[in-house]
Design an enzyme around this catalytic site. Sequence first.
Site, PDB file in Angstrom:
ATOM      1  N   GLU A 234       0.855  -1.198   0.000  1.00 38.95           N
ATOM      2  CA  GLU A 234       0.000   0.000   0.000  1.00 38.95           C
ATOM      3  C   GLU A 234       0.885   1.240   0.000  1.00 38.95           C
ATOM      4  O   GLU A 234       1.834   1.326   0.782  1.00 38.95           O
ATOM      5  CB  GLU A 234      -0.918   0.014   1.227  1.00 38.95           C
ATOM      6  N   GLU A 239      -2.805  11.300   3.071  1.00 39.42           N
ATOM      7  CA  GLU A 239      -3.868  11.111   4.051  1.00 39.42           C
ATOM      8  C   GLU A 239      -3.993  12.397   4.855  1.00 39.42           C
ATOM      9  O   GLU A 239      -2.984  13.037   5.179  1.00 39.42           O
ATOM     10  CB  GLU A 239      -3.557   9.958   5.001  1.00 39.42           C
TER      11      GLU A 239
END
Length: 362
Positions: A234, A239
């Site tokens: 990932e 974010e």
Amino acid sequence: MSRLSGLALGAALAAALAAGCGSDQSPPSQEAPASAAPTVATTSSAPTTTTTTTSTTTPATTTTSTTTTTSTTTTTTTTSTTTTTTTTTTTTLPPPPPTVTAPDPVPIPEIEGWELVWHDEFDGDAIDLTNWTYDIGGWGWGNGEAQYYTSRPKNARLENGLLVIEAHQEKYENSYYTSARMLTKGLREFKYGRFEARLKVPSGAGLWPAFWMLGAHFDRHSDDPQNHWPFVGEIDIMEYVGREPDLILGTIHGPGYAGAVGLTRWNRQDYLIADDYHTYAVEWDYEGITWFYDGEPYYTLTRDATGNREWVFDHEFFMILNLAVGGQFPGPIALDLEFPVALYVDHVRVWQPVTETAEAAS
């Protein structure tokens, strides 16, 4: 975006924030009554006229004088006015939703040594389903998230040259919030390159927008654990957690370095990130990954950063854009948070090195 289960990620972030740490702690809207008209009086008067007639005098003179008198008659007319008062009941309707204003466009730049291989500028009338598909459901997504992801235009649509991913507070299925999670899985997958998105994130505690990637062979229903997270790898390009309004994060997760022990960097600013559009990118090749914020690099990981743990970033990945609500990482949803809230996406672009593009075409 960290695919965690349990409270480990939230606890790690809470501890890091309490300590004031700035890096390497992983995420996981009159009426007045009318006056009566006055009474009108009208008087009509004819003029008074006097006429005198004189006769001619002769030697035997007789004079006759005649007087005519005209009488004057006065007539008074009274007009009666009736006033009618009407009472109107007005229903106040809610204001229309705000119009989405697109930012000034950013032309696709010429980047030396790179070639644009795919992009979506979101200029059409509908989401291009040759580029994007949807994750659907409301089971918490491994992080205790509160939203139910849908494919409804209410939650994901194009508007004024933008992709709008919008979260609502509403009862839907077994959830009390809805949102969207869009991905290029099976449609647009790439090994290595520069991956960029220009975004405006929403503000508010409990919100968790992200732009990230997963290994193309990811399949949560597979019997082979190598197709599960975190073995597929990932890459979190961006974010943002609404309770930390000046902070973005860049992270990787893989076997042995996932969740709370993912390899990450916190990138703090001296302003509120949600107030404007910003560009988030990674450049990824065989040697490693570098993260960029508004064109400036702020974090680099080389393949030896994982030590004796496997580097799982040498295969194709797909991209994800989503807006999560609640969960262990973003924390409780603010009681005064006003919905709907939205993640706005101006563009997503992918470049690859010119040599690799030529090799792929041969």
